[in-house]
Structure formats: C-alpha cells, structure tokens
Motif scaffolding. Structure first.
Motif, PDB file in Angstrom:
ATOM      1  N   GLU A  23       0.807  -1.220   0.000  1.00 16.30           N
ATOM      2  CA  GLU A  23       0.000   0.000   0.000  1.00 16.30           C
ATOM      3  C   GLU A  23       0.839   1.268   0.000  1.00 16.30           C
ATOM      4  O   GLU A  23       0.437   2.280  -0.581  1.00 16.30           O
ATOM      5  CB  GLU A  23      -0.945  -0.019   1.198  1.00 16.30           C
ATOM      6  N   MET A  24       2.007   1.250   0.621  1.00 14.34           N
ATOM      7  CA  MET A  24       2.816   2.465   0.693  1.00 14.34           C
ATOM      8  C   MET A  24       3.792   2.613  -0.466  1.00 14.34           C
ATOM      9  O   MET A  24       4.083   3.737  -0.877  1.00 14.34           O
ATOM     10  CB  MET A  24       3.595   2.513   2.016  1.00 14.34           C
ATOM     11  N   PHE A  25       4.306   1.509  -0.980  1.00 15.04           N
ATOM     12  CA  PHE A  25       5.394   1.608  -1.945  1.00 15.04           C
ATOM     13  C   PHE A  25       5.115   0.956  -3.293  1.00 15.04           C
ATOM     14  O   PHE A  25       5.839   1.216  -4.251  1.00 15.04           O
ATOM     15  CB  PHE A  25       6.673   1.005  -1.344  1.00 15.04           C
ATOM     16  N   THR A  29       2.208  -0.089  -8.895  1.00 13.86           N
ATOM     17  CA  THR A  29       2.943  -1.074  -9.696  1.00 13.86           C
ATOM     18  C   THR A  29       2.436  -2.488  -9.453  1.00 13.86           C
ATOM     19  O   THR A  29       1.987  -3.163 -10.370  1.00 13.86           O
ATOM     20  CB  THR A  29       4.452  -0.995  -9.396  1.00 13.86           C
ATOM     21  N   ARG A  30       2.480  -2.930  -8.234  1.00 15.28           N
ATOM     22  CA  ARG A  30       2.045  -4.295  -7.884  1.00 15.28           C
ATOM     23  C   ARG A  30       0.553  -4.352  -7.551  1.00 15.28           C
ATOM     24  O   ARG A  30      -0.096  -5.376  -7.738  1.00 15.28           O
ATOM     25  CB  ARG A  30       2.882  -4.786  -6.695  1.00 15.28           C
ATOM     26  N   GLY A  31       0.022  -3.249  -7.043  1.00 19.19           N
ATOM     27  CA  GLY A  31      -1.380  -3.193  -6.630  1.00 19.19           C
ATOM     28  C   GLY A  31      -2.370  -3.691  -7.679  1.00 19.19           C
ATOM     29  O   GLY A  31      -3.242  -4.499  -7.365  1.00 19.19           O
ATOM     30  N   PRO A  39     -10.644  -0.953 -10.331  1.00 21.90           N
ATOM     31  CA  PRO A  39     -10.368  -0.355 -11.645  1.00 21.90           C
ATOM     32  C   PRO A  39      -8.944   0.216 -11.731  1.00 21.90           C
ATOM     33  O   PRO A  39      -8.518   0.976 -10.856  1.00 21.90           O
ATOM     34  CB  PRO A  39     -11.408   0.753 -11.765  1.00 21.90           C
ATOM     35  N   LYS A  40      -8.225  -0.159 -12.783  1.00 23.70           N
ATOM     36  CA  LYS A  40      -6.824   0.251 -12.925  1.00 23.70           C
ATOM     37  C   LYS A  40      -6.633   1.762 -12.926  1.00 23.70           C
ATOM     38  O   LYS A  40      -5.630   2.266 -12.431  1.00 23.70           O
ATOM     39  CB  LYS A  40      -6.235  -0.358 -14.197  1.00 23.70           C
ATOM     40  N   GLU A  41      -7.616   2.484 -13.458  1.00 22.26           N
ATOM     41  CA  GLU A  41      -7.484   3.941 -13.540  1.00 22.26           C
ATOM     42  C   GLU A  41      -7.602   4.621 -12.169  1.00 22.26           C
ATOM     43  O   GLU A  41      -7.294   5.800 -12.030  1.00 22.26           O
ATOM     44  CB  GLU A  41      -8.509   4.535 -14.512  1.00 22.26           C
ATOM     45  N   LEU A  42      -7.981   3.860 -11.136  1.00 22.00           N
ATOM     46  CA  LEU A  42      -8.116   4.446  -9.801  1.00 22.00           C
ATOM     47  C   LEU A  42      -6.883   4.274  -8.918  1.00 22.00           C
ATOM     48  O   LEU A  42      -6.822   4.840  -7.830  1.00 22.00           O
ATOM     49  CB  LEU A  42      -9.346   3.871  -9.099  1.00 22.00           C
ATOM     50  N   PHE A  43      -5.910   3.501  -9.368  1.00 23.23           N
ATOM     51  CA  PHE A  43      -4.730   3.289  -8.516  1.00 23.23           C
ATOM     52  C   PHE A  43      -3.941   4.576  -8.290  1.00 23.23           C
ATOM     53  O   PHE A  43      -3.575   4.883  -7.160  1.00 23.23           O
ATOM     54  CB  PHE A  43      -3.839   2.172  -9.076  1.00 23.23           C
ATOM     55  N   GLU A  44      -3.679   5.308  -9.332  1.00 24.55           N
ATOM     56  CA  GLU A  44      -2.913   6.555  -9.178  1.00 24.55           C
ATOM     57  C   GLU A  44      -3.656   7.581  -8.311  1.00 24.55           C
ATOM     58  O   GLU A  44      -3.059   8.142  -7.387  1.00 24.55           O
ATOM     59  CB  GLU A  44      -2.570   7.139 -10.560  1.00 24.55           C
ATOM     60  N   MET A  49      -4.229   7.614  -0.323  1.00 24.68           N
ATOM     61  CA  MET A  49      -5.120   6.900   0.609  1.00 24.68           C
ATOM     62  C   MET A  49      -4.572   5.517   0.920  1.00 24.68           C
ATOM     63  O   MET A  49      -4.604   5.072   2.070  1.00 24.68           O
ATOM     64  CB  MET A  49      -6.532   6.796   0.026  1.00 24.68           C
ATOM     65  N   ALA A  50      -4.058   4.828  -0.095  1.00 26.50           N
ATOM     66  CA  ALA A  50      -3.477   3.506   0.127  1.00 26.50           C
ATOM     67  C   ALA A  50      -2.251   3.607   1.038  1.00 26.50           C
ATOM     68  O   ALA A  50      -2.057   2.766   1.921  1.00 26.50           O
ATOM     69  CB  ALA A  50      -3.107   2.859  -1.209  1.00 26.50           C
ATOM     70  N   ALA A  51      -1.435   4.645   0.826  1.00 29.54           N
ATOM     71  CA  ALA A  51      -0.251   4.833   1.667  1.00 29.54           C
ATOM     72  C   ALA A  51      -0.663   5.049   3.121  1.00 29.54           C
ATOM     73  O   ALA A  51      -0.006   4.548   4.048  1.00 29.54           O
ATOM     74  CB  ALA A  51       0.583   6.001   1.155  1.00 29.54           C
ATOM     75  N   ASN A  52      -1.753   5.763   3.336  1.00 30.27           N
ATOM     76  CA  ASN A  52      -2.253   5.980   4.690  1.00 30.27           C
ATOM     77  C   ASN A  52      -2.677   4.652   5.318  1.00 30.27           C
ATOM     78  O   ASN A  52      -2.371   4.374   6.480  1.00 30.27           O
ATOM     79  CB  ASN A  52      -3.428   6.961   4.660  1.00 30.27           C
TER      80      ASN A  52
END
Length: 121
Positions: A23-25, A29-31, A39-44, A49-52
């Motif tokens: 989630e942080m790093f 890429t791997r997520g 949805p792939k377009e939502l990762f960026e 939020m994922a890092a949190n």
C-alpha cells in the motif's frame, strides 16, 4: 501453545508488513496485479489513501513485534492480544465493507493467534 501463538504473531506481523509495503510503496505497480477487481485507472488517484492504510498496517506490525520483545510473559501476551484483536476487528470491518476474503486473509490468522494465547493460559 505459547510458542504456537508467538509463531502466529510473527505470521500476522509479516502479512501486515507485506500490506504496508504494497500500500505504501507498490500501490501503482504491484497493486493492480493483486487487486484485480479494482479499476486500474483508480490506482494513481488513490495512491495517498493507500499509503495511509499502509501506515496503519505498520502500526499493527510495530505492536505485534513489540509484543514479542517484552520479557514479562503476562505483558507480552496482553500486548499481543490487543494488537491481534485490532487485526480481527479490521478483518471483520473489511469483510463487511469490502470483501469476505479480507476476513480470511487478515482476521482469521489473528483470531487463531488469540485462541492459541487463550489456550496457553
């Protein structure tokens, strides 16, 4: 049984360390390879939020590792039970709000750790 419980604590800590890393790093890429239904377009856009979330997983790791370093057996068990309990609650919440799979991956191992500690008393 205490040894089994502590091994489970290590396994749960390692799982959450992996979640922290993912989630942080490695969210963008791997997520997408791990969370195929997201949805792939939502990762960026959800990277911060994922890092949190990853940071919170890090707190769980810290607490679980801390429980293994405490020399007093009662305190060690109590701290481990607290952090395993936090993981179980997070697993239940994830199962109810996102996917039942979350409980099996996160909550069930922590629940087994709690049972192992309670049986060792």
């Amino acid at each position: 049984m205490v040894l089994v419980a502590k091994i489970i604590v290590v396994v749960v800590a390692l799982l959450h360390f992996y979640f922290l890393w993912l989630e942080m790093f490695a969210w963008t890429t791997r997520g997408p390879k791990v969370f195929k239904k997201f949805p792939k377009e939502l990762f960026e856009p959800t990277k911060s939020m994922a890092a949190n979330q990853g940071l919170y997983n890090g707190f769980l790791v810290a607490g679980l590792v801390w429980s293994l370093l405490i020399e007093d057996p009662d305190w060690s068990r109590n701290i481990a039970l607290f952090f395993l309990g936090c993981v179980v609650v997070a697993g239940i919440y994830g199962a109810l709000s996102v996917s039942k799979k979350i409980f099996y991956i996160q909550g069930l191992p922590a629940l087994l750790g709690i049972v192992a500690f309670l049986l060792s008393v």
